[in-house]
Design an enzyme around this catalytic site. Structure first.
Site, mmCIF file in Angstrom:
data_model
loop_
_atom_site.group_PDB
_atom_site.id
_atom_site.type_symbol
_atom_site.label_atom_id
_atom_site.label_comp_id
_atom_site.label_asym_id
_atom_site.label_seq_id
_atom_site.Cartn_x
_atom_site.Cartn_y
_atom_site.Cartn_z
ATOM 1 N N GLU B 46 0.762 -1.065 -0.124
ATOM 2 C CA GLU B 46 0.059 -0.150 0.048
ATOM 3 C C GLU B 46 0.840 1.189 -0.070
ATOM 4 O O GLU B 46 1.757 1.486 0.991
ATOM 5 C CB GLU B 46 -0.875 -0.181 1.119
ATOM 6 C CG GLU B 46 -1.777 1.007 1.465
ATOM 7 C CD GLU B 46 -2.628 0.862 2.719
ATOM 8 O OE1 GLU B 46 -2.846 -0.196 3.207
ATOM 9 O OE2 GLU B 46 -2.836 1.813 3.441
ATOM 10 N N ASP B 57 -3.972 9.857 10.398
ATOM 11 C CA ASP B 57 -2.642 9.273 10.700
ATOM 12 C C ASP B 57 -2.172 9.707 11.869
ATOM 13 O O ASP B 57 -2.399 11.059 12.295
ATOM 14 C CB ASP B 57 -1.668 9.544 9.564
ATOM 15 C CG ASP B 57 -2.122 8.490 8.316
ATOM 16 O OD1 ASP B 57 -2.059 7.321 8.370
ATOM 17 O OD2 ASP B 57 -2.475 9.107 7.209
#
Lengths: 398, 256
Positions: B46, B57
């Protein structure tokens, strides 16, 4: 009593104002945002809620705030200029209108922990205040750079019992404080309510905060009717960072097309200086903090670091309603540089005996750029007081 | 056949998807990272497209995004670097990122070039279902790109079914309500993983967020098809002198 009001500038069921708005959020935030979407209007317009909200606005915040005819300023510009005195709200700015509303909402949602972002610190103080009032835990995210330049507000938040967490990522200002608050919410989805301070964020925040702030224009209408015989001014002027005081001051005039709605952005060192926060002039459609709006960004879609001398306007975006007012032409967007805002701040202090917040000083600055008629009725939203900005003002005091 | 579909046809257990940030640690690290991941036993890669404001994140991936942007990474640069990648890399490739940079690049152009260079799937955590259904779904399908949605422990069963219906490739089960790279105990999520397994969903399930070593990988794999590792690998790369050696040691510790 306030009711649900529909207009061509109302948000649609998916959270859009024209092409702007929506809810671009990661799945982790979905349950909380969905719950708000489904319940905010129902809760806000529940008679018991309204009674509690209106009572707090009156007895705790000190509303209605005065609408004051600024005589010397009016004389200078050859017209009638009224100041909507949001600086006289408890905590010193309009921000508390929204935090009082949202804390009551958070209580009804059963939330125990409150988070907020803040730029100038006014929203942080207003959130810390209502959390103290309700005995709820309060965590305020604030850019490291803003913690330095708005020290008095940091001290106030601490005294009110809030935890101030520095945002050290990115440009270390409001944008990054907002990122950190959203990340906190992702990590604490069950017990936490996020009190966003401006008309930004995923639907329903822009509409919810606008409605809580709409008390400003609701009062202006009533007060103008008493003072002038007409509830409609010719101009309403407000500064815009995210756009919360502007949205509140414009709200009940949106469909009165004779009223010119003037939003003033921070041009920083000049719109094209590379040190500016004039989003409508420099931005393109983009997505930040959960909604599609105008956004200052690079060609590659990276969000750029804005600049303004006022921490509250130092934001690379603008609320979706404000973007829609810009795109549709309903709003007139002007700007003031750091220097112009400072000059206006000093002028208002000396001619009216009112030290305005640096954010608000931007709104005053454009009086010099507009040709008024004698019979015009101009309302300026005096969104906050300038105590927090004294250190900055003193640097420039001649 | 789409490489993600092909993979899950052949492998149902212990599928390992490793995340890396494009442009990290160096602007042109990606070829070497992909080659090492392929050689050392990863099943899917990914590739994160860096963004200035990566909301979902945690600090490690935020930092890698910032470094990558400072190195000069962008979508056009990444596509240029991936132009001939299929000459050497057979692993399924997923591009992960946030909506804004893609909107500015142009979504249609993005899908077209992604297909040309051999990308198999897309993860965009801030693209909600409503927008996907009304505006974007057909475009991804037209270009043969699988679109992978996230589900979390707070996602209702009804909504999981709807997300499963719209997802293709696999379903990304976020291990706990958090940003990436968290330290919440994955062992506590057994009930949630078991629930997902019992729902007999259309898509295979990979668990992500908080998977960092052999033990968390095994916990995740117990009830699902595999797991996704991101922050831990980024942390390993941070001080790496030799990407292949780092990757070998990192994957060995997880897989063996």
């Amino acid at each position: 009593m306030a009711t649900v009001k529909e207009s061509q500038f109302s948000v649609d069921e998916h959270g859009y104002y024209g092409n702007f708005g929506g809810a671009f959020i990661p799945e982790m935030l979905y349950p909380n945002v969905k719950q708000l979407q489904e319940q905010y209007l129902q809760i806000m317009y529940d008679p018991a809620f309204q009674q509690q909200f209106q009572q707090l606005l009156r007895d705790y915040v000190g509303r209605p705030t005065p609408l004051y005819l600024a005589e010397r300023l009016s004389k200078k510009h050859g017209t009638s200029i009224y100041l909507k005195r949001e600086d006289l709200c408890h905590t010193g700015a309009h921000k508390i209108n929204n935090t009082v509303g949202q804390i009551l909402l958070a209580e009804r949602l059963g939330k125990k922990r409150i988070i907020a972002e803040t730029g100038a610190g006014q929203h942080g103080v207003a959130t810390a205040t209502v959390c103290a009032l309700k005995g709820l835990e309060c965590i305020v995210y604030m850019g490291e750079k803003d913690i330095e330049r708005q020290a008095p507000n940091v001290a106030r938040m601490k005294m009110l019992g809030a935890t101030v967490v520095p945002a050290v990522s990115g440009s270390k200002t409001l944008k990054d404080a907002t990122n950190e608050a959203i990340r906190d919410w992702i990590n604490n989805p069950v017990d936490t309510h996020y009190i966003i301070g401006s008309v930004v964020g995923p639907h329903p925040y822009p509409d919810m905060v606008t409605r809580f702030q709409s008390v400003i224009s609701e009062e202006i209408k009533k007060q103008l009717l008493e003072k002038t015989g007409s509830e409609l001014p010719t101009h309403v002027i407000a500064c815009v960072g995210g756009g919360s005081n502007a949205s509140g001051a414009f709200y009940h005039f949106l469909d009165d097309l004779s009223v010119k709605l003037i939003a003033v952005e921070a041009a920083g060192c000049g719109i094209h200086s590379g040190m500016s926060a004039a989003t409508t002039q420099l931005g393109k459609p983009g997505i930040l903090h959960g909604s599609k709006s105008l956004l200052m960004q690079t060609e590659d879609g990276q969000v750029t670091e804005p600049h303004s001398i006022s921490a509250g306007l130092d934001y690379p975006g603008i609320g979706p309603l404000q973007a829609h007012l810009y795109a549709s032409g309903r709003g007139t967007f002007m700007s003031a540089t750091d220097e112009q805002a400072l000059a206006a701040g000093f002028e208002i202090s000396k001619t009216e005996g009112i030290i305005p917040a640096l954010e608000t000083a931007h709104a005053f600055s454009v009086l010099n750029d507009i040709q008024f008629e004698k019979e015009d009725v101009v309302v300026i939203c005096l969104s906050g007081r300038g105590d927090k900005d004294l250190a900055t003002y003193m640097k420039y005091l001649k | 056949m789409n490489r993600i579909d092909q993979l899950f046809k052949e492998k149902h257990h212990r599928v390992l998807n490793v995340y890396c940030t494009a442009g990290y640690p160096k602007l042109d690290s990606i070829q070497q990272v992909l080659a090492s991941l392929q050689l050392r036993g990863a099943d899917i890669v990914e590739i994160g497209m860096p963004y200035s404001d990566p909301l979902a994140d945690g600090p490690v991936i935020q930092q890698s995004n910032m470094v990558a942007l400072e190195n000069g990474m962008s979508i056009p640069v990444l596509f240029e670097q991936l132009k001939n990648i299929r000459e050497t890399i057979e692993l399924p490739i997923i591009l992960m990122g946030y909506m804004n940079p893609i909107l500015q690049f142009g979504l249609e152009k993005f899908c077209k070039i992604a297909e040309e260079v051999g990308v198999d799937g897309i993860i965009l955590p801030d693209l909600p279902m409503y927008e996907f259904e009304t505006e974007y779904q057909q475009l991804f399908e037209k270009h043969g790109l699988r679109f992978i949605f996230l589900v979390t422990p707070e996602t209702s069963e009804e909504r999981i079914r709807k997300i499963d219906g719209l997802s293709s490739g696999f379903l990304y089960a976020v291990s706990s309500s958090s940003t990436t790279g968290n330290n919440k105990a994955i062992e506590d999520q057994e009930m949630y993983f078991k629930k997902l397994q019992d729902m007999k969903l259309k898509n295979p399930i990979l668990v992500g967020f908080g998977i960092k070593d052999k033990s968390t990988f095994q916990s995740a794999c117990q009830y699902t098809n595999g797991a996704i590792i991101g922050s831990a690998y980024i942390r390993a790369l941070e001080h790496s002198m030799d990407i292949d050696l780092t990757t070998k040691e990192f994957l060995n510790a997880i897989l063996h």
